[in-house]
Design an enzyme around this catalytic site. Structure first.
Site, PDB file in Angstrom:
ATOM      1  N   ASP A  52      62.334 -18.618  36.612  1.00 22.94           N
ATOM      2  CA  ASP A  52      62.425 -20.087  36.909  1.00 22.94           C
ATOM      3  C   ASP A  52      60.627 -20.333  36.729  1.00 22.94           C
ATOM      4  OD1 ASP A  52      62.661 -22.597  38.161  1.00 22.94           O
ATOM      5  OD2 ASP A  52      61.481 -21.976  39.891  1.00 22.94           O
ATOM      6  N   ASN A  92      68.393 -23.158  43.520  1.00 26.46           N
ATOM      7  CA  ASN A  92      68.962 -23.340  42.267  1.00 26.46           C
ATOM      8  C   ASN A  92      68.880 -21.996  41.420  1.00 26.46           C
ATOM      9  OD1 ASN A  92      66.507 -24.018  41.946  1.00 26.46           O
ATOM     10  ND2 ASN A  92      66.730 -24.795  40.034  1.00 26.46           N
ATOM     11  N   THR A 116      65.507 -22.406  34.042  1.00 30.74           N
ATOM     12  CA  THR A 116      64.963 -23.708  34.772  1.00 30.74           C
ATOM     13  C   THR A 116      65.938 -24.815  34.983  1.00 30.74           C
ATOM     14  OG1 THR A 116      63.079 -25.143  34.624  1.00 30.74           O
ATOM     15  CG2 THR A 116      63.934 -24.303  32.592  1.00 30.74           C
TER      16      THR A 116
END
Length: 266
Positions: free
Chosen positions: A8, A217, A42
């Site tokens: 990420d 996420n 991402t």
């Protein structure tokens, strides 16, 4: 042991001021020079991430919009999964007039927002990416990778999360990248499932992947990879959901590049 690294960006690989530190840049160059495959994973837009990658001058896959888009090392789109048009249309309007909540839309190569907020540009230290304003009913619903809502008051987004899930259920994947950012993608879209596709393309399994993240996420990616590492600055809900995973240092301290050097370059 591990051949693919997926990380990420915000809260993880990037510093708190949303930059790649010189130490991080050097680490990624050394890593890819060793033949380790690096994957940006991402919620950011692919236009934004592609500039970071080009500035680094490394070959890397890009998983963007939380898995709704995958681009290969040549920058070619190899996977795309959009929100259904009816859902996108309703999401455009659901909080459009709420003065406390910003509505953001990633559609194809563009970023739309419901009202001017110049401070949003603070996230773009490594790239140039600007928004356009939109009005519900005037924005096409095709090609929408995600709709996301930001609010300075994190508690204000919790009822919205529940309302969206109650209305659309499995047709959407709803997650927080930050406590102040609620993201909505098509059902079945996640960084984890995108990483599985990337690993397969490279000739590896998920067991041969190591991943890093700090937001909800990132949950699927961290859980599905052979090794998932959670940032110490991560969302507490993420730590509670994946208590078996290793918690490493903070993005304040360049924890990811330090970890990668011990793992691959020691």
């Amino acid at each position: 042991m591990y051949h693919v690294v997926a990380s990420d960006l915000d809260g993880t690989l990037l510093s708190p001021d949303h930059r790649l530190t010189p130490y991080t840049k050097e680490t990624l160059k050394l890593l890819t020079a060793r033949g380790v495959h690096f994957v940006f994973a991402t919620g950011r837009h692919h236009i934004d991430v592609s500039q970071m990658r080009d500035n680094l001058e490394i070959d890397a896959f890009m998983i963007t919009s939380n898995g709704a888009r995958v681009h290969n090392t040549a920058g070619e789109l190899v996977f795309s999964h959009n929100l259904a048009g009816d859902i996108a249309n309703d999401l455009f309007a659901i909080k459009y007039h709420d003065q406390n909540i910003l509505t953001n839309v990633y559609r194809d190569d563009e970023w739309f927002i419901n009202r001017h907020r110049p401070e949003e540009k603070r996230f773009f230290r490594e790239s140039i990416f600007n928004y356009n304003l939109f009005e519900p009913g005037m924005l096409d619903t095709d090609g929408v990778s995600k709709v996301f809502f930001t609010c300075d008051d994190a508690d204000a987004l919790l009822p919205l999360e529940q309302a969206i899930l109650a209305r659309w259920g499995d047709r959407v994947n709803v997650s927080f990248s930050f406590p102040t950012c609620l993201e909505v993608m098509a059902g079945g879209v996640s960084k984890g499932h995108a990483l599985e596709a990337v690993a397969k393309t490279l000739g590896y399994s998920l067991k041969e992947c190591v991943s890093f993240g700090d937001g909800l996420n990132d949950k699927e990616m961290l859980a599905m990879a052979g090794k998932g590492c959670i940032m110490s600055n991560a969302h507490q809900r993420l730590k509670d959901l994946l208590p078996e995973l290793e918690v490493i240092g903070s993005n304040v301290d360049d924890a990811v590049p330090h970890y990668l050097r011990k793992l691959f370059l020691a």
